[in-house]
Scaffold this motif. Structure first.
Motif, short mmCIF file in Angstrom:
data_model
loop_
_atom_site.label_atom_id
_atom_site.label_comp_id
_atom_site.label_asym_id
_atom_site.label_seq_id
_atom_site.Cartn_x
_atom_site.Cartn_y
_atom_site.Cartn_z
N SER A 11 0.83 -1.21 0.00
CA SER A 11 0.00 0.00 0.00
C SER A 11 0.86 1.26 0.00
CB SER A 11 -0.92 0.01 1.23
OG SER A 11 -1.82 -1.08 1.19
N LEU A 12 1.93 1.25 0.79
CA LEU A 12 2.82 2.40 0.84
C LEU A 12 3.44 2.67 -0.53
CD1 LEU A 12 4.40 4.61 2.32
CD2 LEU A 12 6.08 2.85 2.97
N LYS A 13 3.91 1.63 -1.16
CA LYS A 13 4.54 1.78 -2.47
C LYS A 13 3.51 2.26 -3.50
CE LYS A 13 7.48 -1.34 -3.50
NZ LYS A 13 8.12 -2.62 -3.92
N ALA A 14 2.28 1.73 -3.42
CA ALA A 14 1.23 2.13 -4.36
C ALA A 14 0.89 3.61 -4.20
CB ALA A 14 0.00 1.27 -4.16
N TRP A 15 0.79 4.06 -2.95
CA TRP A 15 0.47 5.48 -2.73
C TRP A 15 1.61 6.38 -3.20
CZ3 TRP A 15 -3.70 8.12 -2.19
CH2 TRP A 15 -4.85 7.53 -1.67
N ARG A 16 2.85 5.96 -2.93
CA ARG A 16 3.98 6.79 -3.37
C ARG A 16 4.00 6.91 -4.90
NH1 ARG A 16 8.82 5.63 -5.25
NH2 ARG A 16 8.82 3.43 -4.62
N LYS A 17 3.76 5.82 -5.58
CA LYS A 17 3.74 5.87 -7.05
C LYS A 17 2.55 6.66 -7.56
CE LYS A 17 6.42 1.66 -7.85
NZ LYS A 17 6.44 0.30 -8.46
N ASN A 18 1.41 6.54 -6.86
CA ASN A 18 0.24 7.31 -7.25
C ASN A 18 0.52 8.80 -7.17
OD1 ASN A 18 -2.33 8.88 -6.06
ND2 ASN A 18 -3.06 7.33 -7.49
N ARG A 19 1.29 9.19 -6.16
CA ARG A 19 1.62 10.61 -5.98
C ARG A 19 2.84 11.03 -6.81
NH1 ARG A 19 -3.16 10.83 -4.53
NH2 ARG A 19 -3.75 11.57 -2.45
N LYS A 20 3.38 10.06 -7.59
CA LYS A 20 4.53 10.33 -8.47
C LYS A 20 5.73 10.88 -7.69
CE LYS A 20 1.82 11.04 -12.69
NZ LYS A 20 0.58 10.50 -12.14
N LEU A 21 6.00 10.21 -6.57
CA LEU A 21 7.13 10.59 -5.72
C LEU A 21 8.19 9.50 -5.75
CD1 LEU A 21 5.19 11.83 -2.54
CD2 LEU A 21 6.36 13.28 -4.22
N SER A 22 9.45 9.90 -5.78
CA SER A 22 10.53 8.95 -5.58
C SER A 22 10.66 8.69 -4.08
CB SER A 22 11.84 9.51 -6.12
OG SER A 22 12.25 10.64 -5.36
N GLN A 23 11.41 7.66 -3.72
CA GLN A 23 11.63 7.41 -2.30
C GLN A 23 12.31 8.60 -1.64
OE1 GLN A 23 13.77 3.71 -1.93
NE2 GLN A 23 11.91 2.47 -2.12
N LEU A 24 13.24 9.24 -2.35
CA LEU A 24 13.93 10.39 -1.79
C LEU A 24 12.97 11.56 -1.58
CD1 LEU A 24 16.44 11.92 -0.92
CD2 LEU A 24 16.91 12.43 -3.34
N GLU A 25 12.09 11.80 -2.56
CA GLU A 25 11.14 12.90 -2.44
C GLU A 25 10.18 12.68 -1.27
OE1 GLU A 25 10.79 14.41 -7.09
OE2 GLU A 25 9.70 12.62 -6.43
N LEU A 26 9.72 11.44 -1.11
CA LEU A 26 8.84 11.14 0.02
C LEU A 26 9.59 11.31 1.34
CD1 LEU A 26 6.27 10.18 1.35
CD2 LEU A 26 6.92 7.82 0.84
N ALA A 27 10.83 10.85 1.38
CA ALA A 27 11.62 10.97 2.59
C ALA A 27 11.81 12.43 2.98
CB ALA A 27 12.99 10.29 2.38
N LEU A 28 12.10 13.27 2.01
CA LEU A 28 12.28 14.69 2.30
C LEU A 28 10.98 15.32 2.80
CD1 LEU A 28 14.50 15.73 -0.75
CD2 LEU A 28 15.22 15.58 1.64
N ALA A 29 9.85 14.95 2.15
CA ALA A 29 8.56 15.52 2.54
C ALA A 29 8.16 15.08 3.95
CB ALA A 29 7.48 15.11 1.54
#
Length: 266
Positions: A11-29
């Protein structure tokens, strides 16, 4: 990997991809390390309740789906869902009533996440009366008991028949519905969108920017020409699922003639 952990990682990976975020971008946010996001997505680390909420907020996940993410990680719901008629929602109902009242003499609607009308003001009633009455319109588009404004807008026997610039409006409306459905990741909304798709333009090609900042809805009701534009508002700090999912759609006159007509001056 435990079943709950597996559900959360997917679910986490699906939401991150849905929001078009890289792992780095999500980490920073979310103000965490990229390594921690990576380990959460692979199941190498288990999230705390606070981490699930932090990541959800960083991805702007709707409150309903935040509960789903919490459940997938093995935690109980945080956000409640109450009906508008519940005593605890009295303040929300008061705010909505004030918004609808103060928007007179222009039409305004309160919608849920499925585009069903929950409340409307007197100006909206008058708009329905202009085109033959609300009940006649609902019967014409297929009365299912739900007062769905998206269906009423796109159905050939609904408001569509009065919209002169339908080709322009339809593309913008379709893109809005598609974005809302994709942003929500809600299967019921996706099914509703599929039902509406027969009446919507089928194109994934981005449209050119209009010359105007908005595209007015040009209506022709038995020779009466009106021009309207709409604004969608939400509760920015909602902590209840129902409040989080409510939308207030307010219509404004796009020219002086429409303003005068709606104000009863002509």
């Amino acid at each position: 990997m435990e079943p709950e952990t597996s559900k959360f990682t997917q679910s986490l990976k699906a939401w991150r991809k849905n929001r078009k975020l890289s792992q780095l971008e999500l980490a920073l946010a979310a103000d965490v390390s990229q390594r921690h996001v990576s380990w959460l997505e692979t199941g190498r680390s288990k999230p705390s309740r606070e981490m699930v909420l932090r990541l959800s907020a960083a991805m702007e996940v709707p409150l309903r789906e935040r509960n789903t993410l919490l459940n997938a990680a093995g935690f109980a719901d945080v956000y409640r869902e109450q009906q508008l008629d519940d005593p605890a929602m009295a303040s929300i109902k008061t705010v909505l009533a004030e918004i609808l009242k103060h928007h007179e003499p222009y039409p305004a609607f309160v919608l849920d996440r499925y585009w069903n009308i929950q409340q409307q003001n007197y100006a909206a009633d008058r708009m329905f009366d202009m085109v033959g009455g609300a009940e006649a319109l609902w019967q014409a588009v297929g009365d299912t008991g739900e007062r769905n404004i998206a269906l009423l807008t796109v159905h050939p026997h609904g408001f569509k028949q009065f919209v002169q610039n339908w080709d322009d409006v339809a593309i913008q409306f379709a893109q809005r519905l598609q974005k809302e459905a994709l942003d929500s990741c809600d299967e019921r909304i996706m099914r509703r969108l599929e039902q509406l798709s027969a009446y919507l333009p089928q194109s994934d090609v981005p449209t050119l920017e209009p010359l105007l900042p908005i595209i007015p809805i040009e209506l022709n009701v038995n020779g009466l020409h009106l021009s309207l534009c709409s604004v969608i508002s939400t509760f920015g700090t909602a902590q209840d699922i129902t409040a989080d999912e409510l939308r207030v759609e307010t219509f404004y006159p796009a020219n002086e003639h429409t303003a005068d007509f709606l104000a009863g001056k002509v």
